[in-house]
Design an enzyme around this catalytic site. Sequence first.
Site, mmCIF file in Angstrom:
data_model
loop_
_atom_site.group_PDB
_atom_site.id
_atom_site.type_symbol
_atom_site.label_atom_id
_atom_site.label_comp_id
_atom_site.label_asym_id
_atom_site.label_seq_id
_atom_site.Cartn_x
_atom_site.Cartn_y
_atom_site.Cartn_z
ATOM 1 N N ASN A 170 -10.125 -0.143 -0.216
ATOM 2 C CA ASN A 170 -8.667 -0.058 -0.108
ATOM 3 C C ASN A 170 -8.064 -0.522 -1.427
ATOM 4 O O ASN A 170 -8.146 -1.702 -1.758
ATOM 5 C CB ASN A 170 -8.195 -0.938 1.060
ATOM 6 C CG ASN A 170 -6.675 -0.915 1.233
ATOM 7 O OD1 ASN A 170 -5.946 -0.453 0.354
ATOM 8 N ND2 ASN A 170 -6.208 -1.425 2.364
ATOM 9 N N CYS A 220 0.815 -1.224 0.000
ATOM 10 C CA CYS A 220 0.000 0.000 0.000
ATOM 11 C C CYS A 220 0.847 1.271 0.000
ATOM 12 O O CYS A 220 0.342 2.355 -0.290
ATOM 13 C CB CYS A 220 -0.941 -0.001 1.192
ATOM 14 S SG CYS A 220 -2.069 -1.397 1.155
ATOM 15 N N HIS A 258 -3.620 7.102 3.038
ATOM 16 C CA HIS A 258 -3.961 5.816 2.435
ATOM 17 C C HIS A 258 -5.352 5.430 2.946
ATOM 18 O O HIS A 258 -5.659 5.585 4.121
ATOM 19 C CB HIS A 258 -2.924 4.768 2.822
ATOM 20 C CG HIS A 258 -3.315 3.386 2.420
ATOM 21 N ND1 HIS A 258 -3.749 3.097 1.144
ATOM 22 C CD2 HIS A 258 -3.360 2.219 3.108
ATOM 23 C CE1 HIS A 258 -4.040 1.805 1.075
ATOM 24 N NE2 HIS A 258 -3.815 1.248 2.249
HETATM 25 N N1 COA Z 1 -18.390 -9.142 8.477
HETATM 26 C C1 COA Z 1 -18.845 -9.448 9.690
HETATM 27 N N2 COA Z 1 -18.033 -9.837 10.704
HETATM 28 C C2 COA Z 1 -16.710 -9.897 10.432
HETATM 29 C C3 COA Z 1 -16.179 -9.566 9.173
HETATM 30 C C4 COA Z 1 -17.073 -9.192 8.166
HETATM 31 N N3 COA Z 1 -16.673 -8.847 6.938
HETATM 32 N N4 COA Z 1 -14.847 -9.735 9.213
HETATM 33 C C5 COA Z 1 -14.540 -10.111 10.461
HETATM 34 N N5 COA Z 1 -15.670 -10.228 11.187
HETATM 35 C C6 COA Z 1 -15.810 -10.636 12.588
HETATM 36 C C7 COA Z 1 -14.657 -11.475 13.066
HETATM 37 O O1 COA Z 1 -14.846 -12.838 12.714
HETATM 38 C C8 COA Z 1 -14.724 -11.270 14.564
HETATM 39 O O2 COA Z 1 -15.733 -12.080 15.079
HETATM 40 P P1 COA Z 1 -15.548 -12.767 16.517
HETATM 41 O O3 COA Z 1 -15.446 -11.620 17.488
HETATM 42 O O4 COA Z 1 -16.804 -13.561 16.656
HETATM 43 O O5 COA Z 1 -14.309 -13.587 16.422
HETATM 44 C C9 COA Z 1 -15.190 -9.817 14.683
HETATM 45 O O6 COA Z 1 -15.770 -9.480 13.410
HETATM 46 C C10 COA Z 1 -14.074 -8.841 14.998
HETATM 47 O O7 COA Z 1 -12.977 -9.135 14.145
HETATM 48 P P2 COA Z 1 -11.690 -8.234 14.103
HETATM 49 O O8 COA Z 1 -10.761 -8.742 13.049
HETATM 50 O O9 COA Z 1 -11.173 -8.080 15.486
HETATM 51 O O10 COA Z 1 -12.372 -6.878 13.624
HETATM 52 P P3 COA Z 1 -11.769 -5.436 13.548
HETATM 53 O O11 COA Z 1 -12.598 -4.504 14.300
HETATM 54 O O12 COA Z 1 -10.300 -5.419 13.789
HETATM 55 O O13 COA Z 1 -12.002 -5.076 12.007
HETATM 56 C C11 COA Z 1 -10.697 -4.975 10.001
HETATM 57 C C12 COA Z 1 -11.410 -5.858 11.006
HETATM 58 C C13 COA Z 1 -9.991 -5.824 8.990
HETATM 59 C C14 COA Z 1 -11.732 -4.089 9.324
HETATM 60 C C15 COA Z 1 -9.680 -4.065 10.739
HETATM 61 O O14 COA Z 1 -8.923 -4.855 11.621
HETATM 62 C C16 COA Z 1 -8.752 -3.342 9.835
HETATM 63 O O15 COA Z 1 -9.154 -2.463 9.092
HETATM 64 N N6 COA Z 1 -7.443 -3.654 9.928
HETATM 65 C C17 COA Z 1 -6.410 -2.976 9.223
HETATM 66 C C18 COA Z 1 -6.565 -3.131 7.769
HETATM 67 C C19 COA Z 1 -5.460 -2.497 7.067
HETATM 68 O O16 COA Z 1 -5.107 -1.388 7.336
HETATM 69 N N7 COA Z 1 -4.962 -3.279 6.142
HETATM 70 C C20 COA Z 1 -3.998 -3.012 5.238
HETATM 71 C C21 COA Z 1 -3.072 -1.957 5.458
HETATM 72 S S1 COA Z 1 -2.992 -1.551 3.854
#
Ligand code: COA
Length: 322
Positions: free
Chosen positions: A279, A113, A249
């Site tokens: 993204n 990214c 970003h």
């Molecule tokens: N829809 C519904 N539920 C979802 C889901 C979706 N698309 N994806 C994950 N979940 C669930 C998980 O299974 C988890 O369930 P559980 O509590 O029963 O285990 C719950 O949501 C929380 O998951 P978690 O991964 O802790 O969520 P989060 O709040 O961290 O959000 C992201 C997930 C990916 C949106 C977030 O972590 C994020 O944006 N991370 C950084 C991404 C990033 O910057 N990436 C690249 C850099 S370029």
Amino acid sequence: MRYSRIAGTGRYLPERVLTNTELEVMVDTSDEWIRARTGIERRHIAAEDQTTLDLAEQAARQAMTAAGVGPADIDFIVVGTTTPDVVFPNLGCLLQERLGVAACPAFALEAACSGFIYALGIADRFVSGGMARCALVVGAETLSRITDWTDRSTCVIFGDGAGAVIVQPADEPGIISAHLAADGRYKDLLYFPYGPSRRRRPEDTETAAIHMRGNEVFKVAVKTLESIVDTTLAANNLERGQIDWLIPHQANIRIIQATARRLDMPMDKVVLTLMDHGNTSAASVPMALDVAVRDGRIKRGDLLLLEAFGGGFTWGSVLLRY
Ligand code: COA
């Protein structure tokens, strides 16, 4: 002393829009969850017969028109991408051929990214150092091709697109400073497991797709971006609140809000495109820049802070006067 400046911007998004509601049918997710946890509402997906090169070409042509330059003017091409059409020739060479640009340095770099920020930092060195007079700098991706569409933790996030800028010499900055960094110790938090040298073997169980430990990535991203904006301000003797526009970003609205808070910037001074683009990795910053230039928010003379964070981990910022 010679500086470099951005002379024109461009972007291209594929026609097909994939909404959160459509994703509800594909995986166990909801529009509400995606909006609340990421800020994303829709993303664009490349057509079957469209490649990253096709997207990059359209964005490049727009940036060239905006800068008033033609293929004969360009003497340096760098493309940030993680999803090139082929391993080689590199995407810079393919783009050079498409545009009809004469012999010049042309290459692609892979910094996930942060690819566009890295590419812009390098182009600035070449142009301000007098080794290039008209650089084409592109961030282009077809992440949909390396996304597991059955994995709800990643497929709701990514999209396709391309952004481009033309960088030319200037008597005054222009690009004021670029800060690039990486820490490979985080390689296991965000990655694509296979490549030409590490091929998938029959015993490999991991899908050939993006793998991300989202929550852990999130925490490091917030901390690291806070630190890179601090570094950028300190290096230029700037106070918080002196930046006119933040062009971050576009990964997650909550990460962007944390960076804006660190800079004491209200959210209406932050360019947000992630609700519409998702993204798009290396394409996200140049596309966001182009959106705000074309809709008239960013004006000549404004002080801009561009930043990105991605797989590697890689990260970086560019401070510039537009
Ligand atoms: N829809 C519904 N539920 C979802 C889901 C979706 N698309 N994806 C994950 N979940 C669930 C998980 O299974 C988890 O369930 P559980 O509590 O029963 O285990 C719950 O949501 C929380 O998951 P978690 O991964 O802790 O969520 P989060 O709040 O961290 O959000 C992201 C997930 C990916 C949106 C977030 O972590 C994020 O944006 N991370 C950084 C991404 C990033 O910057 N990436 C690249 C850099 S370029």
